[in-house]
Motif scaffolding. Structure first.
Motif, PDB file in Angstrom:
ATOM      1  N   VAL A   1      35.411  65.364  65.151  1.00 18.20           N
ATOM      2  CA  VAL A   1      35.356  66.003  66.391  1.00 18.20           C
ATOM      3  C   VAL A   1      36.969  66.520  66.570  1.00 18.20           C
ATOM      4  O   VAL A   1      37.716  65.655  66.612  1.00 18.20           O
ATOM      5  CB  VAL A   1      35.115  64.847  67.548  1.00 18.20           C
TER       6      VAL A   1
ATOM      7  N   ARG B   1      36.684  70.428  71.474  1.00 17.39           N
ATOM      8  CA  ARG B   1      35.569  69.931  71.559  1.00 17.39           C
ATOM      9  C   ARG B   1      34.715  70.226  70.710  1.00 17.39           C
ATOM     10  O   ARG B   1      33.471  70.100  70.832  1.00 17.39           O
ATOM     11  CB  ARG B   1      35.165  69.916  72.967  1.00 17.39           C
TER      12      ARG B   1
ATOM     13  N   VAL C   1      32.521  69.750  67.492  1.00 17.04           N
ATOM     14  CA  VAL C   1      31.769  68.834  66.848  1.00 17.04           C
ATOM     15  C   VAL C   1      31.086  69.336  65.517  1.00 17.04           C
ATOM     16  O   VAL C   1      30.381  70.287  65.427  1.00 17.04           O
ATOM     17  CB  VAL C   1      30.623  67.729  67.683  1.00 17.04           C
TER      18      VAL C   1
ATOM     19  N   TYR D   1      29.141  63.810  74.217  1.00 18.00           N
ATOM     20  CA  TYR D   1      30.515  64.048  73.572  1.00 18.00           C
ATOM     21  C   TYR D   1      31.178  62.846  73.986  1.00 18.00           C
ATOM     22  O   TYR D   1      32.038  62.501  73.033  1.00 18.00           O
ATOM     23  CB  TYR D   1      31.210  65.342  74.204  1.00 18.00           C
TER      24      TYR D   1
ATOM     25  N   THR E   1      23.329  63.987  65.624  1.00 25.72           N
ATOM     26  CA  THR E   1      24.206  63.629  64.457  1.00 25.72           C
ATOM     27  C   THR E   1      23.866  62.802  63.548  1.00 25.72           C
ATOM     28  O   THR E   1      24.526  62.629  62.613  1.00 25.72           O
ATOM     29  CB  THR E   1      25.540  62.659  65.336  1.00 25.72           C
TER      30      THR E   1
END
Length: 232
Positions: free
Chosen positions: A142, A147, A149, A163, A209
């Protein structure tokens, strides 16, 4: 390679020109200002890699220029040029945030060495600052500045709350975080909802993720909370 830019603020024209010629011979880009007012204007208008600042200059003193510079959170390296017996100027300059000082008269080799040392130190701090903007765990990263990812090179789009949750987990890798801790840090002190909102957002986060990838990173510690760790 981009040239290093050095600003000289010095009212003694002969000294300033000698320094300028020596620095240009070393490959630096150099500009001279002969008083504090024009020097301060140059600082405000342009970015410099290093400033050589004489203490005794007209209109605005070198100490005041330095004070204004640091008051504005400008961390450009500054080397003060002081008279040999001006102990007060040296102490005041260092207290106001000068990186170093050189007393007149000085050998140009000494000045060049101090300039190189200041530039190396500034470059190291910049690299450290850049490193601080990147949070990583295995193949997940990150960039807290942009910002952005990514996992295994793949960009992941997150909502602002997802986030913030991911960043908090990455800031405490391998540390078990309770739902209450996560609520306090991610949702804030004024959140009065149920703690199961954490479970909901952990599920959302995992869908993006963890699920598309082979290795699971976000683990449940039953009855306690969650942890970012490598699967066994």
């Amino acid at each position: 390679m981009e040239q290093i830019r050095i600003l000289i603020i010095e009212d003694e024209a002969n000294i300033a020109m000698v320094i300028k010629l020596e620095l240009e011979y070393e490959g630096y880009t150099v500009e001279i200002k002969e008083d504090g007012r024009s020097g301060w204007e140059a600082i405000q208008k342009e970015e410099w890699d290093l400033i050589l600042l004489d203490v005794m200059i007209p209109h605005i003193s070198g100490i005041e220029v330095l004070r204004r510079l640091r008051a504005g959170d400008n961390q450009t390296p500054v080397i003060m040029l002081t008279a040999r017996d001006a102990i007060v100027d040296k102490v005041t300059g260092l207290d106001q945030g000068a990186n170093d000082y050189v007393t007149k008269p000085f050998e140009i080799e000494e000045l060049l060495a101090r300039i190189r040392a200041c530039l190396r130190s500034a470059a190291g701090k910049k690299d450290q600052k850049d490193d601080d903007t990147l949070l990583t765990f295995l193949d997940l990263s990150v960039n807290t500045k942009t910002r952005e990812v990514k996992r295994n090179g793949n960009q992941i789009e997150l909502t602002p709350r997802e986030y913030d949750l991911l960043v908090y987990l990455l800031e405490h890798p391998k540390q078990v975080l309770t739902r209450e801790q996560i609520l306090e840090k991610v949702w804030g002190f004024d959140y009065f909802g149920e703690t199961n909102v954490v479970d909901v957002y952990i599920r959302y986060l995992r869908q993006k993720t963890d699920k598309p990838f082979e290795t699971q990173l976000i683990h449940t510690i039953r009855g306690v909370g969650y942890v970012m760790k490598e699967s066994k």
